[in-house]
Write a protein that holds these residues in place. Structure first.
Motif, mmCIF file in Angstrom:
data_model
loop_
_atom_site.group_PDB
_atom_site.id
_atom_site.type_symbol
_atom_site.label_atom_id
_atom_site.label_comp_id
_atom_site.label_asym_id
_atom_site.label_seq_id
_atom_site.Cartn_x
_atom_site.Cartn_y
_atom_site.Cartn_z
ATOM 1 N N ARG A 148 -4.842 1.627 -37.326
ATOM 2 C CA ARG A 148 -6.279 1.629 -37.669
ATOM 3 C C ARG A 148 -6.576 0.666 -38.815
ATOM 4 N NH1 ARG A 148 -8.886 5.247 -34.776
ATOM 5 N NH2 ARG A 148 -7.822 7.151 -34.111
ATOM 6 N N THR A 149 -5.668 0.620 -39.810
ATOM 7 C CA THR A 149 -5.852 -0.299 -40.941
ATOM 8 C C THR A 149 -5.877 -1.745 -40.456
ATOM 9 O OG1 THR A 149 -4.655 1.211 -42.369
ATOM 10 C CG2 THR A 149 -4.799 -1.062 -43.137
ATOM 11 N N HIS A 175 -11.469 -6.613 -38.181
ATOM 12 C CA HIS A 175 -12.751 -6.358 -37.505
ATOM 13 C C HIS A 175 -12.591 -6.310 -35.982
ATOM 14 C CE1 HIS A 175 -14.416 -6.917 -41.443
ATOM 15 N NE2 HIS A 175 -13.844 -8.116 -41.516
ATOM 16 N N PHE A 176 -11.491 -5.705 -35.528
ATOM 17 C CA PHE A 176 -11.294 -5.494 -34.096
ATOM 18 C C PHE A 176 -11.398 -4.006 -33.792
ATOM 19 C CE2 PHE A 176 -8.461 -9.434 -34.203
ATOM 20 C CZ PHE A 176 -9.398 -10.234 -33.572
ATOM 21 N N ARG A 177 -11.728 -3.694 -32.511
ATOM 22 C CA ARG A 177 -11.655 -2.321 -32.029
ATOM 23 C C ARG A 177 -10.441 -2.214 -31.106
ATOM 24 N NH1 ARG A 177 -16.551 -2.263 -28.645
ATOM 25 N NH2 ARG A 177 -15.761 -4.367 -28.435
ATOM 26 N N VAL A 178 -10.031 -0.981 -30.827
ATOM 27 C CA VAL A 178 -8.877 -0.765 -29.940
ATOM 28 C C VAL A 178 -9.082 -1.506 -28.611
ATOM 29 C CG1 VAL A 178 -7.717 1.016 -28.565
ATOM 30 C CG2 VAL A 178 -8.168 1.417 -30.966
ATOM 31 N N GLU A 179 -10.345 -1.506 -28.120
ATOM 32 C CA GLU A 179 -10.634 -2.127 -26.815
ATOM 33 C C GLU A 179 -10.384 -3.638 -26.830
ATOM 34 O OE1 GLU A 179 -13.973 -0.284 -28.215
ATOM 35 O OE2 GLU A 179 -12.173 0.931 -28.275
ATOM 36 N N LEU A 202 -5.182 7.006 -30.702
ATOM 37 C CA LEU A 202 -5.913 5.738 -30.839
ATOM 38 C C LEU A 202 -6.856 5.485 -29.661
ATOM 39 C CD1 LEU A 202 -3.075 3.311 -32.041
ATOM 40 C CD2 LEU A 202 -4.974 4.179 -33.418
ATOM 41 N N GLY A 203 -6.670 6.242 -28.570
ATOM 42 C CA GLY A 203 -7.453 5.986 -27.362
ATOM 43 C C GLY A 203 -6.993 4.728 -26.649
ATOM 44 N N LEU A 204 -5.690 4.483 -26.684
ATOM 45 C CA LEU A 204 -5.118 3.286 -26.042
ATOM 46 C C LEU A 204 -4.586 3.648 -24.660
ATOM 47 C CD1 LEU A 204 -2.710 1.309 -28.414
ATOM 48 C CD2 LEU A 204 -4.264 0.323 -26.735
ATOM 49 N N PRO A 205 -5.074 2.997 -23.589
ATOM 50 C CA PRO A 205 -4.525 3.302 -22.263
ATOM 51 C C PRO A 205 -3.100 2.755 -22.109
ATOM 52 C CG PRO A 205 -6.120 1.518 -22.133
ATOM 53 C CD PRO A 205 -6.132 1.984 -23.556
ATOM 54 N N ILE A 206 -2.294 3.419 -21.285
ATOM 55 C CA ILE A 206 -0.870 3.073 -21.151
ATOM 56 C C ILE A 206 -0.671 1.636 -20.658
ATOM 57 C CG2 ILE A 206 -0.593 4.019 -18.811
ATOM 58 C CD1 ILE A 206 2.167 5.149 -20.141
ATOM 59 N N GLU A 207 -1.640 1.104 -19.891
ATOM 60 C CA GLU A 207 -1.511 -0.279 -19.384
ATOM 61 C C GLU A 207 -1.495 -1.297 -20.523
ATOM 62 O OE1 GLU A 207 -3.474 2.540 -18.021
ATOM 63 O OE2 GLU A 207 -5.154 1.136 -18.285
ATOM 64 N N LYS A 208 -2.007 -0.868 -21.690
ATOM 65 C CA LYS A 208 -2.064 -1.807 -22.819
ATOM 66 C C LYS A 208 -0.905 -1.606 -23.796
ATOM 67 C CE LYS A 208 -6.865 -3.160 -22.901
ATOM 68 N NZ LYS A 208 -7.995 -3.466 -23.789
ATOM 69 N N VAL A 209 0.110 -0.838 -23.374
ATOM 70 C CA VAL A 209 1.230 -0.567 -24.277
ATOM 71 C C VAL A 209 2.522 -1.010 -23.603
ATOM 72 C CG1 VAL A 209 2.435 1.204 -25.595
ATOM 73 C CG2 VAL A 209 -0.015 1.399 -25.215
ATOM 74 N N LEU A 210 3.339 -1.757 -24.310
ATOM 75 C CA LEU A 210 4.610 -2.168 -23.728
ATOM 76 C C LEU A 210 5.670 -1.105 -23.998
ATOM 77 C CD1 LEU A 210 5.909 -5.453 -22.920
ATOM 78 C CD2 LEU A 210 7.540 -3.858 -23.849
ATOM 79 N N LEU A 211 6.227 -0.556 -22.927
ATOM 80 C CA LEU A 211 7.277 0.458 -23.039
ATOM 81 C C LEU A 211 8.500 -0.046 -22.285
ATOM 82 C CD1 LEU A 211 5.184 3.672 -22.245
ATOM 83 C CD2 LEU A 211 6.008 2.955 -24.473
ATOM 84 N N ASN A 212 9.612 -0.203 -22.967
ATOM 85 C CA ASN A 212 10.850 -0.567 -22.255
ATOM 86 C C ASN A 212 12.041 0.242 -22.756
ATOM 87 O OD1 ASN A 212 11.543 -1.745 -24.654
ATOM 88 N ND2 ASN A 212 11.746 -3.825 -23.888
ATOM 89 N N LEU A 213 11.751 1.319 -23.514
ATOM 90 C CA LEU A 213 12.857 2.077 -24.105
ATOM 91 C C LEU A 213 13.679 2.819 -23.068
ATOM 92 C CD1 LEU A 213 11.491 5.134 -26.148
ATOM 93 C CD2 LEU A 213 10.521 4.275 -24.061
ATOM 94 N N ASP A 214 13.135 2.998 -21.854
ATOM 95 C CA ASP A 214 13.931 3.631 -20.799
ATOM 96 C C ASP A 214 15.198 2.828 -20.522
ATOM 97 O OD1 ASP A 214 12.120 1.641 -19.852
ATOM 98 O OD2 ASP A 214 12.490 2.261 -17.791
ATOM 99 N N ARG A 215 15.149 1.494 -20.707
ATOM 100 C CA ARG A 215 16.298 0.636 -20.393
ATOM 101 C C ARG A 215 17.143 0.220 -21.593
ATOM 102 N NH1 ARG A 215 13.763 -3.831 -18.802
ATOM 103 N NH2 ARG A 215 11.762 -2.857 -19.178
ATOM 104 N N TYR A 216 16.577 0.321 -22.793
ATOM 105 C CA TYR A 216 17.306 -0.159 -23.984
ATOM 106 C C TYR A 216 17.549 0.904 -25.049
ATOM 107 C CZ TYR A 216 16.188 -4.783 -22.183
ATOM 108 O OH TYR A 216 16.081 -5.902 -21.388
ATOM 109 N N GLY A 217 16.850 2.047 -24.991
ATOM 110 C CA GLY A 217 16.924 2.994 -26.096
ATOM 111 C C GLY A 217 16.327 2.373 -27.348
ATOM 112 N N ASN A 218 16.706 2.938 -28.496
ATOM 113 C CA ASN A 218 16.194 2.451 -29.780
ATOM 114 C C ASN A 218 17.156 1.385 -30.323
ATOM 115 O OD1 ASN A 218 15.508 2.086 -32.457
ATOM 116 N ND2 ASN A 218 15.227 4.267 -32.886
ATOM 117 N N THR A 219 16.716 0.131 -30.304
ATOM 118 C CA THR A 219 17.574 -0.961 -30.802
ATOM 119 C C THR A 219 17.147 -1.398 -32.204
ATOM 120 O OG1 THR A 219 16.217 -2.622 -29.690
ATOM 121 C CG2 THR A 219 18.153 -1.826 -28.487
#
Ligand code: UT7
Length: 324
Positions: free
Chosen positions: A232-233, A239-243, A265-282
């Motif tokens: 949020r900060t 001066h941007f919104r989440v959208e 934050l009201g962020l849809p999943i399509e706008k979030v990069l998730l790849n931890l299923d394949r790499y775990g926490n690196t």
């Protein structure tokens, strides 16, 4: 003058460690790991493969993507908590392997926030006159993992990601970075032995004090709160919104943490990069690996508005806003 990301690269060791493999090592289950963390598998460095080896591969790929020669680099920053040696800096080994004969080199220690912290340093270097800075997050977490501790050994993986930052006059580049820390929470994630407070000894080895210890549940709650706050900060100071965001690239620690942050934050999943299923926490490598994937898959294009968000040991948390 802006620091533009001119190219990215990443590298993951070839050996895959699956949840089924872990079932044979500690009292855990594929179902528990997937449901509580979102991780299915992670990569593990080969015997003898160290932090700088991964970093060099990722760095070379980033230089190629950027079209920048190693000899043009002014500086190499390696964010890591699992360097080849306590001394010298891993960045110097990378400098030698890449043949970056005109570059300075040093490491940056901010655990999982290391890459975002290093980006902010590179941004400042470029604003004060450097032309090309190579920033790498590289980790061999398997070297500090206690393979008998089911609370931590299912979480981490090895890998490296890199970005070449180049001076640019246009609108594209790093728009801002925000960095925070709270050392009162230093005991939530810690490698207690092997440093100057408790130097290496038989006791350190026997008690596995050279391995990572984590109070996962407490860390989880702080992570959700701090990731939301700093996002949020960063949004409001620009001066941007989440959208307005095209992609949010967070540190890949736990899918439940990220789902909670997306919801707040009201962020849809399509706008979030998730790849931890394949790499775990690196750790410090997680964001640059994710960034490189997003670029190569076309999820980040010229002009995309990308926000990074990280948290980790320290505790530290950090974010960056980038016009790609
Ligand atoms: O990148 C650095 C920042 N670190 C993080 O972001 C990590 C944040 N924390 C987490 O991701 C989660 O807290 C964990 C995944 C580490 C743990 O999930 P949790 O939902 O917080 O579980 P918990 O620690 O509260 O443990 C719940 C139960 C415990 O058993 P009891 O006491 O309820 O009987 C644990 O012993 O789950 C047990 N447990 C496991 N069971 C099967 C812990 N690890 C495992 C395991 N397999 N691997």
């Amino acid at each position: 003058m802006k620091a533009r990301i001119a190219g990215t690269g990443s590298y993951a060791p070839t050996r895959v460690l699956t949840n089924a493999d872990l079932e044979r090592m500690v009292a855990t289950s594929d179902e528990w790991i997937r449901e509580r963390t979102g991780i299915r598998e992670r990569r593990i460095a080969a015997t003898g493969e160290a932090c700088s080896d991964l970093a060099v591969q990722a760095g070379r790929r980033a230089l190629t993507a950027a079209g920048v020669a190693a000899t043009d680099l002014d500086m190499i920053l390696v964010a890591t908590c699992t360097g080849d040696f306590p001394l010298p800096a891993t960045a110097c080994l990378v400098q030698h392997q890449l043949g970056a004969t005109k570059a300075g080199a040093c490491d940056l220690s901010a655990a999982c926030c290391g890459f975002v912290y290093a980006l902010s340093v590179a941004d400042a270097y470029i604003k004060t006159g450097m032309r090309h800075v190579l920033v790498i997050g590289s980790e061999v977490m398997s070297a500090i993992t206690d393979w008998t501790d089911r609370n931590t050994c299912v979480l981490f993986g090895d890998g490296a990601g890199a970005a070449v930052l180049s001076a640019s006059d246009g609108e594209r580049g790093i728009l801002s970075t925000d960095l925070r820390s709270d050392g009162t929470l230093c005991e939530l994630i810690m490698v207690p032995g092997g440093g100057s407070r408790t130097p290496p000894s038989e006791k350190v080895i026997t008690e596995r004090l050279h391995n990572i210890k984590m109070k996962g549940n407490e860390t989880f709650k702080v992570a959700v709160r701090t990731l939301e706050e700093i996002a949020r900060t960063t949004l409001s100071s620009n001066h941007f919104r989440v959208e307005d965001l095209d992609l949010y690239v967070p540190h890949q620690a736990n899918v439940r943490i990220l789902r909670a942050v997306m919801e707040r934050l009201g962020l849809p999943i399509e706008k979030v990069l998730l790849n931890l299923d394949r790499y775990g926490n690196t750790s410090a490598a997680s964001i640059p690996i994710a960034l490189d994937e997003a670029v190569r898959e076309g999820r980040i294009k010229d002009g995309s508005l990308v926000m990074l968000g990280a948290f980790g040991a320290g505790l530290t948390w950090a974010s960056a806003m980038i016009r790609w």
